[in-house]
Scaffold this motif. Structure first.
Motif, PDB file in Angstrom:
ATOM      1  N   ALA A   1      -3.592  -6.812   4.600  1.00 43.29           N
ATOM      2  CA  ALA A   1      -4.673  -5.828   4.681  1.00 43.29           C
ATOM      3  C   ALA A   1      -5.951  -6.458   5.223  1.00 43.29           C
ATOM      4  O   ALA A   1      -6.655  -5.875   6.073  1.00 43.29           O
TER       5      ALA A   1
ATOM      6  N   GLN B   1      -5.653  -7.159   8.966  1.00 44.65           N
ATOM      7  CA  GLN B   1      -5.714  -5.993   9.839  1.00 44.65           C
ATOM      8  C   GLN B   1      -7.114  -5.381   9.913  1.00 44.65           C
ATOM      9  O   GLN B   1      -7.516  -4.887  10.971  1.00 44.65           O
ATOM     10  N   TYR B   2      -7.858  -5.390   8.808  1.00 45.21           N
ATOM     11  CA  TYR B   2      -9.139  -4.684   8.793  1.00 45.21           C
ATOM     12  C   TYR B   2     -10.373  -5.608   8.780  1.00 45.21           C
ATOM     13  O   TYR B   2     -11.481  -5.168   9.066  1.00 45.21           O
TER      14      TYR B   2
ATOM     15  N   LEU C   1     -10.669   1.272   3.505  1.00 39.71           N
ATOM     16  CA  LEU C   1      -9.444   1.258   4.304  1.00 39.71           C
ATOM     17  C   LEU C   1      -8.597   0.026   3.991  1.00 39.71           C
ATOM     18  O   LEU C   1      -7.366   0.095   3.945  1.00 39.71           O
ATOM     19  N   THR C   2      -9.272  -1.101   3.781  1.00 42.73           N
ATOM     20  CA  THR C   2      -8.547  -2.333   3.417  1.00 42.73           C
ATOM     21  C   THR C   2      -7.821  -2.150   2.088  1.00 42.73           C
ATOM     22  O   THR C   2      -6.661  -2.557   1.920  1.00 42.73           O
TER      23      THR C   2
ATOM     24  N   ARG D   1      -4.803   0.166   2.585  1.00 50.03           N
ATOM     25  CA  ARG D   1      -3.708  -0.538   3.249  1.00 50.03           C
ATOM     26  C   ARG D   1      -3.028  -1.527   2.288  1.00 50.03           C
ATOM     27  O   ARG D   1      -1.806  -1.682   2.281  1.00 50.03           O
TER      28      ARG D   1
ATOM     29  N   THR E   1      -0.740   0.443   0.048  1.00 52.58           N
ATOM     30  CA  THR E   1       0.459   0.888   0.757  1.00 52.58           C
ATOM     31  C   THR E   1       1.474  -0.242   0.882  1.00 52.58           C
ATOM     32  O   THR E   1       2.663  -0.083   0.565  1.00 52.58           O
TER      33      THR E   1
ATOM     34  N   SER F   1      -1.268   7.393  -0.061  1.00 49.92           N
ATOM     35  CA  SER F   1      -2.113   6.301   0.424  1.00 49.92           C
ATOM     36  C   SER F   1      -2.188   6.293   1.945  1.00 49.92           C
ATOM     37  O   SER F   1      -3.265   6.145   2.534  1.00 49.92           O
ATOM     38  N   LEU F   2      -1.032   6.440   2.589  1.00 49.02           N
ATOM     39  CA  LEU F   2      -1.018   6.464   4.050  1.00 49.02           C
ATOM     40  C   LEU F   2      -1.773   7.674   4.587  1.00 49.02           C
ATOM     41  O   LEU F   2      -2.496   7.591   5.599  1.00 49.02           O
TER      42      LEU F   2
ATOM     43  N   GLU G   1      -5.552   7.116   4.232  1.00 52.73           N
ATOM     44  CA  GLU G   1      -6.020   6.153   5.236  1.00 52.73           C
ATOM     45  C   GLU G   1      -6.131   6.817   6.612  1.00 52.73           C
ATOM     46  O   GLU G   1      -7.102   6.615   7.355  1.00 52.73           O
ATOM     47  N   TRP G   2      -5.152   7.645   6.960  1.00 55.49           N
ATOM     48  CA  TRP G   2      -5.154   8.293   8.278  1.00 55.49           C
ATOM     49  C   TRP G   2      -6.328   9.272   8.406  1.00 55.49           C
ATOM     50  O   TRP G   2      -7.021   9.309   9.420  1.00 55.49           O
TER      51      TRP G   2
ATOM     52  N   ARG H   1      -9.672   7.347   8.772  1.00 48.68           N
ATOM     53  CA  ARG H   1      -9.793   6.784  10.124  1.00 48.68           C
ATOM     54  C   ARG H   1     -10.080   7.883  11.147  1.00 48.68           C
ATOM     55  O   ARG H   1     -10.865   7.700  12.093  1.00 48.68           O
TER      56      ARG H   1
END
Length: 677
Positions: free
Chosen positions: A20, A23-24, A38-39, A42, A45, A663-664, A667-668, A671
């Motif tokens: 996580a 990526q972020y 967001l972190t 992720r 998830t 969770s996904l 996050e979507w 974003r």
């Protein structure tokens, strides 16, 4: 939870966090306020997905107390009432049910037994047979893994089944017999046993064996009389004393007239004899004017031959001889029916004789059959020759309509072996059993019957039928169901009567204690079994002239009516369809005999032996308070604390999948809202 699983979870958390952050935080050029959220999403998830793969589990232990069971089995037979112990038995059962201390210490379960076992509903003491053996045979499996002492309330007298004193050893629990009756000794004469064949042959004499027994110490004189109607056909004086307490009387009576003949054997009662019912034994003999002699023709030795011979000869109307083809040809006049076992080239003359004499045959085929020769010896079927063998199990044909096939569990029988390949019949056939391979039914006949050229024939395409007979004994503790099945095939081949839409199966006479069940089958106009038929039997007592109607009940592939308990006498009946004008009549006799009334005392010694072997103790019914105190203080029957250990997942996978999806999605949407997509 195991340490290994905890390490996996910690590792999964570290990996999820690093991915996580990578990526972020590390990879992203923009560091917004929402990046931390967001972190975190992720991280959740990835961590949830790893948890789903690890599937951590932990042990859940549940502790509970288990009281011992107290199995109470009550003898519900007529002998209890005849010994005037029925009220004491009922009072004791009520005492057990209402005793608070017993119910707190034990889980009480009540059963009654006679010829069968039933859960306690009410006590009528009307069972015609007593078989305590069933208790130990069945309960040894039911209570194999629990503490379950048994209270056996009975007089100990057995009229049916194997000796319970020895079978009780299979019941690995403590047994407490509660004895109904006493040990008082009375002077008594009785017919202990009467042995006679069910059938006799016209113009012959049939043997009878009478075993007479005396209980007492005095010298007594009596007389054995055997009567038919009002005529005394045999008489003999008897003398008994303390040293000579039994006599075996052998005699022969003439069989001059065909039909069912009833007789009464009676020992004249002595002075002050308490029980005179056991001085009398009614019996019957059916005089017949023919006996079917079946030739089992075989050119080999095989256990099937012995199984067939024993099955056929279990019916006294039939005799079977195992002969070679040449031996049969030298004595063809001695046989009325043929079983052709695995024919080969030596059977050519036998088949010629079958055609000449127009004989009905039962052909059994297998791995030693000469198929090419058999295809030429008879015109009714041809076997495809592959020189390969296959094991076939049996599947019953519920629409077989030629004769009644009892409900044998053919699916449980071992397979029969025969040639692999199709058997093509050139005549119309009636299939009894179809072939089945590995549980897959085939529309190929394993056992069938057919009629052609004024002859009847049966064909069994498989060897190893001796295993079927053995399996029936393992299932039923008796060869009778198999022997009866083979007997019906022989009976079908013994007659050339046209088949009927209504078939009825019954005996010519029954003992008073026997189960009297009449079986019927009804077929529609295309000779398919009709499960919607409305059948009724009209039963008339010839002596009283009264008629009673009973409906038949559908049971699997036949209809049955239970007439057990009907009074002794001569009966005639008519079975008829209420929807069509089809009926069948017959007659039978019920003999006056009640074995439950032949006892004077309880069988104390046998019940004491059962108690001693099981480390229990026998009590008389008058000592109930002492017995209950024994149960309450016996330390062997303490409540036991047990535990149940279950392995359960830490998180249910359904909830974990839902959390991953949430969770996904979150996050979507974040974003998307912040313009990062």
């Amino acid at each position: 939870m195991q340490t290994e699983a905890i390490l996996y979870i910690i590792s999964a958390g570290i990996i999820a966090l690093l991915l996580a952050l990578f990526q972020y935080i590390y990879k992203s050029k923009k560091h917004l306020k929402v990046t931390v959220l967001l972190t975190f999403l992720r991280f959740l998830t990835i961590f949830s997905i790893l948890l789903l793969l690890i599937n951590p589990k932990f042990d859940s232990t549940l502790y509970y107390n288990e009281k011992p069971r107290l199995v109470v089995a009550i003898d519900n037979s007529e002998s209890v009432k005849y010994l005037e112990q029925d009220k004491k038995a009922k009072n004791f059962v009520a005492l057990l049910k209402n005793d608070d201390g017993l119910n707190e210490r034990f889980d009480l379960e009540f059963f009654t037994f006679g010829k069968n076992i039933n859960t306690l509903d009410s006590l009528a003491f009307n069972e015609k047979q007593t078989n305590p053996t069933l208790l130990f045979e069945q309960f040894s499996e039911v209570y194999a893994n629990t503490l379950a002492p048994m209270v056996l309330i009975t007089d100990g007298n057995q009229t049916y089944g194997n000796d319970y004193e020895y079978v009780a050893q299979k019941y690995k629990q403590v047994i407490f017999p509660l004895i109904l009756g006493d040990t008082t000794s009375y002077n008594d004469l009785r017919i202990e046993q009467l042995n006679v064949n069910k059938y006799a042959y016209l113009k012959n004499k049939f043997p009878i064996e009478v075993i007479a027994v005396y209980n007492g110490h005095d010298n007594v004189h009596s007389q054995l009389n055997i009567t038919s109607g009002n005529t005394v056909v045999f008489s003999q004086n008897l003398t008994f004393n303390k040293d000579q307490s039994s006599q075996i009387i052998h005699l022969n009576l003439p069989a001059d007239i065909p039909g069912v003949h009833s007789y009464k054997a009676e020992i004249v009662a002595i002075a002050n004899e308490k029980n005179t019912i056991n001085n009398i034994k009614n019996f019957a003999v059916e005089v017949i004017d023919k006996k079917t002699h079946v030739a089992i023709v075989s050119d080999m030795i095989h256990p099937d031959l012995g199984a067939l011979k024993r099955a056929i000869e279990s019916n006294e109307l039939r005799q079977a001889s195992i002969v070679t083809p040449s031996e049969y040809l030298n004595s063809t006049d001695d046989f009325q029916q043929l079983i052709l076992y695995q024919p080969n080239q030596n059977f050519k003359s036998v088949y010629d004789q079958v055609e000449t004499l127009q004989l009905n045959t039962f052909t059994i085929l297998g791995t030693k059959t000469n198929w090419s020769e058999l295809n030429n010896l008879q015109p009714y079927f041809k076997q495809t020759i592959t020189n390969q063998y296959e094991d076939f199990q049996a599947e019953p044909n519920s629409n077989y309509n030629v004769f009644i096939v009892e409900n044998l569990d053919f699916s449980d029988f071992p397979p029969l072996q025969t040639e692999f390949g199709e058997t093509v019949f050139s005549v119309a056939t009636e299939v009894i059993l179809y072939k089945m391979v590995n549980g897959i039914p085939l529309k190929e006949p394993l056992l069938l019957t057919f009629e052609a050229d004024q002859k009847r024939a049966a064909v069994l395409n498989g060897e190893g039928i001796w295993r079927w007979r053995a399996q029936v004994y393992l299932n039923e503790n008796s060869f009778y169901p198999f022997d009866d099945f083979i007997g019906k095939i022989i009976q079908y081949l013994d007659s050339n009567q046209k088949r009927s839409r209504l078939n009825v199966s019954y005996e010519s006479f029954y003992n008073g204690n026997d189960n009297l069940v009449i079986t019927a089958q009804f077929f529609n106009k295309t000779f398919e079994f009709d499960k919607t038929a409305n059948l009724e039997i009209v039963l008339k007592n010839k002596d009283e002239g009264q008629s009673v109607n009973f409906p038949f009940i559908l049971k699997n592939t036949n209809y049955q009516v239970d007439l057990s308990g009907m009074p002794a006498g001569d009966y005639e009946f008519t079975v008829k369809s209420l929807d069509e004008n089809i009926s069948m009549s017959g007659s039978f006799k019920i003999l006056d005999y009640n074995v439950e009334q032949h006892y004077l005392n309880a069988n104390v010694s046998k019940l004491q032996n059962v108690a001693t072997y099981s480390q229990g103790k026998a009590y008389f019914i008058d000592k109930t308070s002492t017995f209950i105190n024994h149960l309450m203080t016996d330390e062997r029957f303490a409540t036991v604390q047990k535990s149940s250990k279950n392995v359960v997942p830490l998180i249910e996978w359904k909830f974990l999948l839902a959390f991953i999806a949430f969770s996904l999605s979150a996050e979507w949407f974040i974003r998307k809202y912040t313009g990062l997509i």
